[in-house]
Motif scaffolding. Structure first.
Motif, PDB file in Angstrom:
ATOM      1  N   CYS A   1      62.756  -7.891  13.462  1.00 45.65           N
ATOM      2  CA  CYS A   1      61.616  -7.008  13.691  1.00 45.65           C
ATOM      3  C   CYS A   1      61.937  -5.653  13.059  1.00 45.65           C
ATOM      4  O   CYS A   1      62.971  -5.067  13.346  1.00 45.65           O
ATOM      5  CB  CYS A   1      61.382  -6.870  15.190  1.00 45.65           C
ATOM      6  SG  CYS A   1      60.166  -5.613  15.600  1.00 45.65           S
TER       7      CYS A   1
ATOM      8  N   CYS B   1      60.617  -2.870  13.553  1.00 45.69           N
ATOM      9  CA  CYS B   1      60.491  -1.757  14.485  1.00 45.69           C
ATOM     10  C   CYS B   1      61.723  -1.605  15.384  1.00 45.69           C
ATOM     11  O   CYS B   1      62.285  -0.524  15.507  1.00 45.69           O
ATOM     12  CB  CYS B   1      59.231  -1.988  15.304  1.00 45.69           C
ATOM     13  SG  CYS B   1      58.851  -0.694  16.436  1.00 45.69           S
ATOM     14  N   CYS B   2      62.179  -2.696  16.002  1.00 46.13           N
ATOM     15  CA  CYS B   2      63.273  -2.569  16.976  1.00 46.13           C
ATOM     16  C   CYS B   2      64.526  -3.348  16.564  1.00 46.13           C
ATOM     17  O   CYS B   2      65.533  -3.297  17.251  1.00 46.13           O
ATOM     18  CB  CYS B   2      62.806  -3.025  18.353  1.00 46.13           C
ATOM     19  SG  CYS B   2      62.539  -4.800  18.433  1.00 46.13           S
TER      20      CYS B   2
ATOM     21  N   CYS C   1      56.448  -9.024  19.193  1.00 47.98           N
ATOM     22  CA  CYS C   1      57.874  -8.906  19.444  1.00 47.98           C
ATOM     23  C   CYS C   1      58.077  -8.723  20.945  1.00 47.98           C
ATOM     24  O   CYS C   1      57.442  -7.858  21.556  1.00 47.98           O
ATOM     25  CB  CYS C   1      58.415  -7.703  18.677  1.00 47.98           C
ATOM     26  SG  CYS C   1      60.132  -7.361  19.061  1.00 47.98           S
TER      27      CYS C   1
ATOM     28  N   SER D   1      60.518  -7.543  22.425  1.00 49.03           N
ATOM     29  CA  SER D   1      61.285  -6.347  22.712  1.00 49.03           C
ATOM     30  C   SER D   1      60.440  -5.077  22.595  1.00 49.03           C
ATOM     31  O   SER D   1      60.433  -4.242  23.489  1.00 49.03           O
ATOM     32  CB  SER D   1      62.489  -6.287  21.770  1.00 49.03           C
ATOM     33  OG  SER D   1      63.109  -5.044  21.827  1.00 49.03           O
ATOM     34  N   CYS D   2      59.696  -4.924  21.496  1.00 44.06           N
ATOM     35  CA  CYS D   2      58.950  -3.667  21.284  1.00 44.06           C
ATOM     36  C   CYS D   2      57.438  -3.850  21.317  1.00 44.06           C
ATOM     37  O   CYS D   2      56.695  -2.880  21.177  1.00 44.06           O
ATOM     38  CB  CYS D   2      59.368  -3.022  19.970  1.00 44.06           C
ATOM     39  SG  CYS D   2      58.823  -3.927  18.509  1.00 44.06           S
TER      40      CYS D   2
HETATM   41 ZN   LIG Z   1      60.444  -5.426  17.862  1.00 49.26          ZN
END
Ligand SMILES: [Zn+2]
Length: 111
Positions: free
Chosen positions: A17, A19-20, A73, A75-76
């Protein structure tokens, strides 16, 4: 804050990902690199990890009508692509249960 279970992939070439930076998919699971996503080029995967599914919806894509779930995702919560739940045309059936990840949202590691 709840504990989040993040799965790690092994192998030399991983998509993460953007982003994270948690793992999203392995190069070994790429079925095709020639798909069109919302943000440009996208890849078709046999399996992905660390994603949550959005609600089921009908969507008309370049290749016709499909039932899909957006994937996020885990996570984020960034939207990463979608999953093909059902295809209506015989020639598109192979995509059922597979995942699209937007190239734009991915970080390639180990390439
Ligand atoms: Zn993410």
């Amino acid at each position: 804050m709840g504990r989040l279970f993040i799965e790690s992939l092994s192998g030399p070439r991983i998509f993460k990902c953007k982003c994270c930076k948690v793992d999203s998919a392995s190069r070994d699971h790429v079925v095709s690199k020639d798909f069109q996503g919302r943000y440009g080029r996208a890849y078709l995967f046999r399996s992905v990890v660390n994603v949550c599914l959005g609600p089921t919806e009908e969507r008309v894509l370049v290749s016709g009508l499909h039932t899909v779930n957006d994937i996020y995702c885990s996570s984020c919560q960034q939207i990463l692509g979608w999953r093909y739940e059902k295809a209506y045309e015989e020639s598109q059936k192979y995509k059922e249960g597979m995942y699209i990840l937007e190239k734009e949202r991915m970080l390639k590691v180990g390439w």
